[in-house]
Motif scaffolding. Structure first.
Motif, PDB file in Angstrom:
ATOM      1  N   ALA A 103      -3.577   3.706   7.934  1.00 40.11           N
ATOM      2  CA  ALA A 103      -4.903   3.457   8.500  1.00 40.11           C
ATOM      3  C   ALA A 103      -5.987   4.144   7.667  1.00 40.11           C
ATOM      4  O   ALA A 103      -7.046   3.559   7.385  1.00 40.11           O
ATOM      5  CB  ALA A 103      -4.953   3.945   9.943  1.00 40.11           C
ATOM      6  N   LEU A 104      -5.716   5.378   7.261  1.00 44.85           N
ATOM      7  CA  LEU A 104      -6.673   6.090   6.413  1.00 44.85           C
ATOM      8  C   LEU A 104      -6.816   5.409   5.048  1.00 44.85           C
ATOM      9  O   LEU A 104      -7.931   5.311   4.505  1.00 44.85           O
ATOM     10  CB  LEU A 104      -6.228   7.539   6.226  1.00 44.85           C
ATOM     11  N   ALA A 105      -5.701   4.960   4.495  1.00 42.28           N
ATOM     12  CA  ALA A 105      -5.747   4.288   3.198  1.00 42.28           C
ATOM     13  C   ALA A 105      -6.550   3.000   3.277  1.00 42.28           C
ATOM     14  O   ALA A 105      -7.349   2.695   2.373  1.00 42.28           O
ATOM     15  CB  ALA A 105      -4.331   3.996   2.716  1.00 42.28           C
ATOM     16  N   SER A 106      -6.361   2.228   4.342  1.00 45.54           N
ATOM     17  CA  SER A 106      -7.110   0.985   4.509  1.00 45.54           C
ATOM     18  C   SER A 106      -8.609   1.251   4.588  1.00 45.54           C
ATOM     19  O   SER A 106      -9.422   0.563   3.949  1.00 45.54           O
ATOM     20  CB  SER A 106      -6.633   0.248   5.764  1.00 45.54           C
ATOM     21  N   ALA A 107      -8.980   2.261   5.367  1.00 50.18           N
ATOM     22  CA  ALA A 107     -10.392   2.612   5.481  1.00 50.18           C
ATOM     23  C   ALA A 107     -10.951   3.083   4.137  1.00 50.18           C
ATOM     24  O   ALA A 107     -12.069   2.715   3.737  1.00 50.18           O
ATOM     25  CB  ALA A 107     -10.574   3.694   6.540  1.00 50.18           C
ATOM     26  N   GLY A 108     -10.166   3.894   3.408  1.00 49.27           N
ATOM     27  CA  GLY A 108     -10.612   4.386   2.115  1.00 49.27           C
ATOM     28  C   GLY A 108     -10.814   3.272   1.112  1.00 49.27           C
ATOM     29  O   GLY A 108     -11.796   3.276   0.345  1.00 49.27           O
ATOM     30  N   VAL A 166     -12.884  -8.658  -3.061  1.00 48.22           N
ATOM     31  CA  VAL A 166     -11.439  -8.904  -3.006  1.00 48.22           C
ATOM     32  C   VAL A 166     -10.711  -7.668  -2.485  1.00 48.22           C
ATOM     33  O   VAL A 166      -9.831  -7.758  -1.620  1.00 48.22           O
ATOM     34  CB  VAL A 166     -10.898  -9.306  -4.396  1.00 48.22           C
ATOM     35  N   LEU A 167     -11.081  -6.502  -2.996  1.00 46.98           N
ATOM     36  CA  LEU A 167     -10.448  -5.261  -2.550  1.00 46.98           C
ATOM     37  C   LEU A 167     -10.735  -5.004  -1.078  1.00 46.98           C
ATOM     38  O   LEU A 167      -9.845  -4.565  -0.335  1.00 46.98           O
ATOM     39  CB  LEU A 167     -10.952  -4.093  -3.403  1.00 46.98           C
ATOM     40  N   ARG A 168     -11.937  -5.288  -0.643  1.00 48.52           N
ATOM     41  CA  ARG A 168     -12.249  -5.125   0.781  1.00 48.52           C
ATOM     42  C   ARG A 168     -11.454  -6.102   1.636  1.00 48.52           C
ATOM     43  O   ARG A 168     -11.019  -5.766   2.729  1.00 48.52           O
ATOM     44  CB  ARG A 168     -13.752  -5.293   1.002  1.00 48.52           C
ATOM     45  N   GLY A 169     -11.253  -7.303   1.131  1.00 53.75           N
ATOM     46  CA  GLY A 169     -10.461  -8.270   1.878  1.00 53.75           C
ATOM     47  C   GLY A 169      -9.005  -7.855   2.007  1.00 53.75           C
ATOM     48  O   GLY A 169      -8.359  -8.097   3.030  1.00 53.75           O
ATOM     49  N   LEU A 170      -8.472  -7.200   0.966  1.00 56.43           N
ATOM     50  CA  LEU A 170      -7.062  -6.795   0.970  1.00 56.43           C
ATOM     51  C   LEU A 170      -6.844  -5.405   1.576  1.00 56.43           C
ATOM     52  O   LEU A 170      -5.704  -4.947   1.646  1.00 56.43           O
ATOM     53  CB  LEU A 170      -6.521  -6.780  -0.461  1.00 56.43           C
ATOM     54  N   ALA A 171      -7.909  -4.750   2.012  1.00 55.07           N
ATOM     55  CA  ALA A 171      -7.799  -3.356   2.455  1.00 55.07           C
ATOM     56  C   ALA A 171      -6.878  -3.170   3.657  1.00 55.07           C
ATOM     57  O   ALA A 171      -6.350  -2.076   3.869  1.00 55.07           O
ATOM     58  CB  ALA A 171      -9.192  -2.806   2.783  1.00 55.07           C
ATOM     59  N   LEU A 172      -6.664  -4.217   4.439  1.00 53.19           N
ATOM     60  CA  LEU A 172      -5.801  -4.107   5.621  1.00 53.19           C
ATOM     61  C   LEU A 172      -4.309  -4.121   5.270  1.00 53.19           C
ATOM     62  O   LEU A 172      -3.467  -3.806   6.111  1.00 53.19           O
ATOM     63  CB  LEU A 172      -6.121  -5.247   6.596  1.00 53.19           C
ATOM     64  N   LEU A 173      -3.980  -4.458   4.040  1.00 47.78           N
ATOM     65  CA  LEU A 173      -2.567  -4.615   3.671  1.00 47.78           C
ATOM     66  C   LEU A 173      -1.703  -3.373   3.905  1.00 47.78           C
ATOM     67  O   LEU A 173      -0.545  -3.518   4.332  1.00 47.78           O
ATOM     68  CB  LEU A 173      -2.445  -5.051   2.209  1.00 47.78           C
ATOM     69  N   PRO A 174      -2.160  -2.134   3.622  1.00 44.80           N
ATOM     70  CA  PRO A 174      -1.274  -0.989   3.876  1.00 44.80           C
ATOM     71  C   PRO A 174      -0.752  -0.928   5.308  1.00 44.80           C
ATOM     72  O   PRO A 174       0.442  -0.668   5.527  1.00 44.80           O
ATOM     73  CB  PRO A 174      -2.168   0.215   3.552  1.00 44.80           C
ATOM     74  N   LEU A 175      -1.601  -1.199   6.295  1.00 41.94           N
ATOM     75  CA  LEU A 175      -1.141  -1.195   7.689  1.00 41.94           C
ATOM     76  C   LEU A 175      -0.138  -2.307   7.944  1.00 41.94           C
ATOM     77  O   LEU A 175       0.878  -2.102   8.627  1.00 41.94           O
ATOM     78  CB  LEU A 175      -2.333  -1.339   8.631  1.00 41.94           C
ATOM     79  N   LEU A 176      -0.411  -3.493   7.425  1.00 42.32           N
ATOM     80  CA  LEU A 176       0.506  -4.613   7.641  1.00 42.32           C
ATOM     81  C   LEU A 176       1.849  -4.370   6.959  1.00 42.32           C
ATOM     82  O   LEU A 176       2.910  -4.716   7.499  1.00 42.32           O
ATOM     83  CB  LEU A 176      -0.124  -5.903   7.120  1.00 42.32           C
ATOM     84  N   LYS A 177       1.823  -3.754   5.782  1.00 43.34           N
ATOM     85  CA  LYS A 177       3.068  -3.488   5.064  1.00 43.34           C
ATOM     86  C   LYS A 177       3.922  -2.450   5.784  1.00 43.34           C
ATOM     87  O   LYS A 177       5.155  -2.558   5.817  1.00 43.34           O
ATOM     88  CB  LYS A 177       2.768  -3.036   3.631  1.00 43.34           C
ATOM     89  N   VAL A 178       3.298  -1.432   6.365  1.00 41.54           N
ATOM     90  CA  VAL A 178       4.059  -0.446   7.135  1.00 41.54           C
ATOM     91  C   VAL A 178       4.846  -1.149   8.232  1.00 41.54           C
ATOM     92  O   VAL A 178       6.034  -0.867   8.457  1.00 41.54           O
ATOM     93  CB  VAL A 178       3.116   0.619   7.743  1.00 41.54           C
ATOM     94  N   ALA A 179       4.204  -2.077   8.918  1.00 42.14           N
ATOM     95  CA  ALA A 179       4.851  -2.755  10.040  1.00 42.14           C
ATOM     96  C   ALA A 179       6.110  -3.492   9.601  1.00 42.14           C
ATOM     97  O   ALA A 179       7.184  -3.331  10.199  1.00 42.14           O
ATOM     98  CB  ALA A 179       3.868  -3.722  10.696  1.00 42.14           C
ATOM     99  N   HIS A 180       6.015  -4.283   8.538  1.00 37.99           N
ATOM    100  CA  HIS A 180       7.216  -5.072   8.201  1.00 37.99           C
ATOM    101  C   HIS A 180       8.233  -4.296   7.378  1.00 37.99           C
ATOM    102  O   HIS A 180       9.431  -4.576   7.436  1.00 37.99           O
ATOM    103  CB  HIS A 180       6.856  -6.418   7.568  1.00 37.99           C
ATOM    104  N   TYR A 181       7.815  -3.274   6.624  1.00 37.65           N
ATOM    105  CA  TYR A 181       8.787  -2.469   5.881  1.00 37.65           C
ATOM    106  C   TYR A 181       9.710  -1.714   6.840  1.00 37.65           C
ATOM    107  O   TYR A 181      10.927  -1.642   6.615  1.00 37.65           O
ATOM    108  CB  TYR A 181       8.075  -1.477   4.962  1.00 37.65           C
TER     109      TYR A 181
END
Length: 448
Positions: free
Chosen positions: A329-334, A356-371
């Motif tokens: 969550a912190l990484a996405s916000a950063g 583009v980077l702002r659009g992809l910023a949510l990916l760390p949270l989504l990746k935690v979920a499926h990993y």
């Protein structure tokens, strides 16, 4: 007897710290040569390079039939088999990587030619500035073959060497291998940067291949000396082809929804778009390094926890949620807030990386979920079920990219990436819940 037969048992925190040191250092090193490549090649040629490496990444999981994962599983369960498992996995990896290099060279050259020639429009610029990049078919093939050999043989052998120490819970050594291998590639980029000759895509491919293969050979010799000699028995792995294929399909599907958009962007809209998108994606990957370190440290523990079925691996996965999700969550916000700084790092031509980077910023949270869900399933022996869902999401990713990229370009790739990572997390946790209920029913029926 090798000292690896008697690994010291350390806590997950210590292992995570070791992996974080290794992967954090690796991230800094990778950031160094990523920035060198992005700045020196520019968006178009960096995009072309990224497109070829994306094609190679799609092949990587299949060339060794999941040998590193089969080795880790076997050694966790039978430490005495380490020397033969490593020798066997190394043969399978080297031969499979060489065959994979031959298989993907033609496809990669087709993507590279289209990207540098404009693909579906928007790449422009022919074969690169000053004609110094690949243009003729033989040069295209040589460039792609060098890039493919570097990853399909060199990088996979290096990963296998690190897997030896992951399986025996010597994560500091795994981290050291990662650091040394990445440092070798950074040294190559810096040497090419300082050389009087032009920094071209073809020159980088040659340096990348030479250092990657030389580093891998040195690592294999060092690890074999450490674990002891053994006669390879590649049939050990070929007889497990179903399990190996399950690992490969899962990892291959992951490669599809991580990398196919880069190759498709290059071919459909041109290499410049692919370069901007890849630069943003690489920044997201670097922000995810601490979570990847935690998951790497926990990976062998999922196999141990799997002795209690899916319930044991779910307990382990849930224990990792607060730290991993909190950091993500912190990484996405950063990433969202710091996006305007990215062009300063990447150089001219990368102004479009900010949205583009702002659009992809949510990916760390989504990746935690499926990993976490994926590792819980793998540890419980449900790799096949996990892979089936990953294949489905990979197909969804390709379909969305085909529908969205021609119409919306980079924005379409961003939407597709977010949608597929979210869908995969929901699907895998749904699968975990179903198998957990089934285990509880079985245990309840035995107590009656």
């Amino acid at each position: 007897m090798s000292e690896l037969d008697h690994p010291r048992r350390r806590g997950l925190l210590a292992d995570t710290a070791a992996m974080l040191a290794g992967q954090g250092g690796k991230a800094l090193i990778q950031a160094g040569y990523f920035l060198v490549l992005a700045r020196e090649l520019g968006p178009e040629r960096f995009g072309a390079l990224s497109a070829v490496l994306a094609v190679v990444a799609l092949a990587m999981p299949f060339t060794s039939l999941g040998a590193v994962h089969l080795m880790v599983r076997a050694v966790v369960r039978d430490p005495a088999s380490l020397a033969q498992q490593f020798a066997s996995a190394a043969v399978v990896t080297a031969v499979g990587g060489a065959l994979g290099t031959l298989a993907v060279t033609g496809v990669g050259a087709w993507v590279l030619a289209g990207a540098l020639g404009g693909g579906g429009g928007g790449g422009g610029g022919g074969a690169g500035a000053g004609g110094s990049d690949p243009a003729s078919v033989p040069v295209l093939l040589a460039t792609v073959a060098a890039l493919a050999a570097a990853d399909l043989v060199g990088a996979l052998l290096a990963e296998l060497c690190g897997g030896v120490y992951t399986a025996t819970e010597r994560l500091r050594t795994t981290a050291s291998i990662q650091l040394a291998y990445s440092a070798l590639r950074l040294a190559g980029a810096l040497a090419l940067l300082l050389a009087p000759a032009a920094f071209t895509l073809g020159a980088w491919a040659a340096v990348y291949a030479a250092l990657s293969l030389a580093g891998a050979v040195a690592l294999v010799i060092a690890v074999r000396t450490h674990v002891g000699p053994a006669s390879p028995a590649p049939l050990l792995y070929l007889h497990q082809w179903r399990d190996g294929l399950a690992f490969s399909v899962g990892l291959g599907s992951q490669a599809v929804y991580n990398d196919v958009d880069k190759a498709m962007l290059a071919r459909i809209t041109g290499a410049t778009s692919a370069g901007v998108y890849t630069a943003a994606y690489r920044l997201v990957d670097m922000a995810f390094i601490p979570v990847r370190a935690l998951l790497s440290a926990a990976y062998p523990r999922f196999f141990a926890a799997g002795g209690d079925g899916i319930r044991g691996t779910v307990v382990l996965a849930r224990s990792l949620v607060p730290v991993s999700a909190g950091y993500a969550a912190l990484a996405s916000a950063g990433l969202f807030l710091a996006a305007p700084l990215a062009p300063l790092l990447l150089g001219s031509g990368y102004d479009d990386v900010v949205p583009v980077l702002r659009g992809l910023a949510l990916l760390p949270l989504l990746k935690v979920a499926h990993y976490l869900a994926a590792d819980a399933l793998t540890g419980a022996g449900l790799q096949g079920a996990r892979s089936a869902w990953q294949v489905g999401v990979a197909g969804l990713n390709v379909a969305l990219n085909l529908a969205l990229i021609p119409a919306y370009g980079i924005t379409g790739a961003v939407v597709s990436s977010l949608a597929c990572d979210a869908a995969l997390g929901l699907a895998l946790w749904g699968l975990v819940a179903r198998h957990l209920r089934a285990q509880r029913r079985r245990e309840g029926s035995r107590t009656l």
